[in-house]
Design a protein around this motif. Structure first.
Motif, short mmCIF file in Angstrom:
data_model
loop_
_atom_site.label_atom_id
_atom_site.label_comp_id
_atom_site.label_asym_id
_atom_site.label_seq_id
_atom_site.Cartn_x
_atom_site.Cartn_y
_atom_site.Cartn_z
N PRO A 1 26.84 11.06 21.27
CA PRO A 1 26.17 11.43 20.02
C PRO A 1 27.16 11.52 18.87
N VAL A 2 26.62 11.63 17.67
CA VAL A 2 27.48 11.81 16.49
C VAL A 2 28.12 13.19 16.58
N PRO A 3 29.45 13.28 16.52
CA PRO A 3 30.09 14.60 16.56
C PRO A 3 29.78 15.39 15.29
N ASP A 4 29.24 16.59 15.47
CA ASP A 4 28.88 17.45 14.33
C ASP A 4 28.13 16.65 13.27
N PRO A 5 26.94 16.14 13.61
CA PRO A 5 26.23 15.26 12.67
C PRO A 5 25.90 15.96 11.35
N GLN A 6 26.28 15.33 10.26
CA GLN A 6 26.02 15.85 8.92
C GLN A 6 25.04 14.98 8.14
N ASP A 7 24.98 13.70 8.49
CA ASP A 7 24.08 12.79 7.78
C ASP A 7 22.65 13.06 8.21
N LYS A 8 21.78 13.23 7.24
CA LYS A 8 20.42 13.65 7.56
C LYS A 8 19.41 13.11 6.56
N MET A 9 18.15 13.20 6.95
CA MET A 9 17.04 12.89 6.06
C MET A 9 16.68 14.18 5.32
N LEU A 10 17.04 14.27 4.08
CA LEU A 10 16.78 15.48 3.31
C LEU A 10 15.30 15.65 3.03
N SER A 11 14.63 14.54 2.73
CA SER A 11 13.21 14.56 2.41
C SER A 11 12.60 13.23 2.82
N VAL A 12 11.43 13.29 3.46
CA VAL A 12 10.72 12.08 3.87
C VAL A 12 9.28 12.20 3.37
N ASP B 1 0.85 -1.18 0.00
CA ASP B 1 0.00 0.00 0.00
C ASP B 1 0.90 1.24 0.00
N PRO B 2 0.80 2.12 -1.01
CA PRO B 2 1.69 3.28 -1.06
C PRO B 2 1.51 4.24 0.11
N ASN B 3 0.38 4.14 0.82
CA ASN B 3 0.18 4.96 2.01
C ASN B 3 0.94 4.41 3.21
N ASN B 4 1.50 3.20 3.07
CA ASN B 4 2.31 2.59 4.14
C ASN B 4 3.77 2.43 3.72
N VAL B 5 4.19 3.14 2.69
CA VAL B 5 5.59 3.09 2.26
C VAL B 5 6.18 4.49 2.38
N VAL B 6 7.31 4.59 3.07
CA VAL B 6 7.99 5.86 3.28
C VAL B 6 9.26 5.89 2.44
N VAL B 7 9.43 6.97 1.70
CA VAL B 7 10.62 7.16 0.86
C VAL B 7 11.48 8.25 1.51
N VAL B 8 12.66 7.85 1.96
CA VAL B 8 13.56 8.75 2.69
C VAL B 8 14.79 9.04 1.83
N GLU B 9 14.90 10.28 1.40
CA GLU B 9 16.12 10.69 0.70
C GLU B 9 17.11 11.20 1.73
N THR B 10 18.29 10.58 1.80
CA THR B 10 19.34 11.04 2.69
C THR B 10 20.53 11.48 1.86
N ASN B 11 21.48 12.13 2.50
CA ASN B 11 22.70 12.53 1.80
C ASN B 11 23.59 11.33 1.50
N LYS B 12 23.27 10.17 2.06
CA LYS B 12 24.03 8.95 1.81
C LYS B 12 23.34 8.03 0.81
N GLY B 13 22.11 8.35 0.42
CA GLY B 13 21.38 7.50 -0.52
C GLY B 13 19.92 7.37 -0.11
N LEU B 14 19.21 6.52 -0.83
CA LEU B 14 17.77 6.38 -0.66
C LEU B 14 17.42 5.21 0.24
N ILE B 15 16.47 5.45 1.14
CA ILE B 15 15.91 4.40 1.99
C ILE B 15 14.41 4.32 1.71
N ILE B 16 13.91 3.13 1.43
CA ILE B 16 12.48 2.92 1.26
C ILE B 16 12.05 1.92 2.32
#
Length: 280
Positions: A218-229, A37-52
């Motif tokens: 914690p991650v020192p100076d965290p740069q990795d992030k979720m650009l778009s969810v 169901d596309p309403n139960n699938v999350v597409v996460v664009e990160t600076n390291k790549g795509l997570i679905i």
């Protein structure tokens, strides 16, 4: 966005090719796959790549509703992975990016376990000690023995998600009912979280991305992030990946589980099988 078959799907395709005509029954048919169901699938664009990732309201309805609502509001866009442990998990979802923040919504009541009846069978279920293991959709699950259902008032048994690689869990403080917006992606299996944290989803594509996020507590100076969810359903049609997941109730998946079980023997658990996924 870059879409591809997961490692599990590639391995399955290679295995099917090598089996040849003598074992053609092992080759998955179109009926062995399901479309989430596309309403139960999350597409996460990160600076390291795509997570679905896929969410499972049949297991943790209130947590899924919360996460879906926050995704639709844009709450998660730009948030960092602020706590990442190498052989454990990657945590995010805090607007303060420190581990102490949350949304303006009330905290959630824990959904560490759920009741499972005949309407929610385990895919490729097998005995695991006195319990059963299998899958609800793509989520690894342990359950009380189904035979006990006849002795319960609701004709159901207690079940819980297993924190295998790629599983999404809701972060919380010491209070079991303190989850709010923060969540984590499992980098490796950790059974100590079972029945003490709420499992509500699993990565379909991108476990390698999760494992490539910078570590630190914690991650020192965290740069990795979720650009778009975004929810898959909310993406424009021309940018929406086509996702298919092997049905864990199918004959092809049962054969895959049996093969892996034979290879591993008594140490086998449902964390030892990746559900094949195709993303195009």
């Amino acid at each position: 966005m870059k879409f591809a078959m997961t490692a599990a799907a590639l391995a399955l395709a290679a295995a099917a090719t090598s089996f040849g005509a003598a074992s053609a029954q092992a080759v998955p048919a179109s009926s062995d796959w399901r479309t989430p169901d596309p309403n139960n699938v999350v597409v996460v664009e990160t600076n390291k790549g795509l997570i679905i990732a896929e969410l499972y309201p049949q297991v943790a309805p209130n947590h899924v509703e919360r996460v879906r609502g926050l995704v639709k509001s844009g709450f998660y866009d730009g948030l960092t992975f602020f706590r990442v442990i190498g052989d454990f998990m990657a945590q995010t979802g805090d607007p303060q990016n420190t581990g102490i923040g949350g949304s303006d919504q009330p905290n959630l009541t824990a959904e560490f376990t759920f009741r499972r009846g005949g309407d929610l069978p385990l895919g490729a279920g097998f005995k695991h000690g006195s319990n059963e293991q299998g899958w609800v959709a793509n989520l690894p699950v342990t359950s009380q023995n189904s035979a006990l259902a006849v002795m319960t008032a609701d004709r159901k048994v207690a079940s819980w998600g297993n924190f295998c690689p790629g599983v999404l869990g809701m972060a919380r403080a010491g209070d079991p009912d303190s989850a709010n917006s923060q969540f984590f992606f499992m980098r490796q299996a950790n059974a100590s979280l079972d029945k003490t944290y709420t499992a509500f989803g699993r990565v379909l594509q991108g476990v390698d991305v999760v494992r490539n996020i910078k570590t630190g507590e914690p991650v020192p100076d965290p740069q990795d992030k979720m650009l778009s969810v975004k929810l898959l359903a909310d993406l424009p049609a021309d940018k929406r990946p086509a996702v298919q997941v092997m049905d864990t109730r199918s004959a092809a998946f049962k054969a895959l589980v049996a093969k892996r079980q034979a290879e591993m023997g008594g140490s086998f658990t449902n964390c030892d099988v990746d559900v094949p996924v195709q993303v195009k």
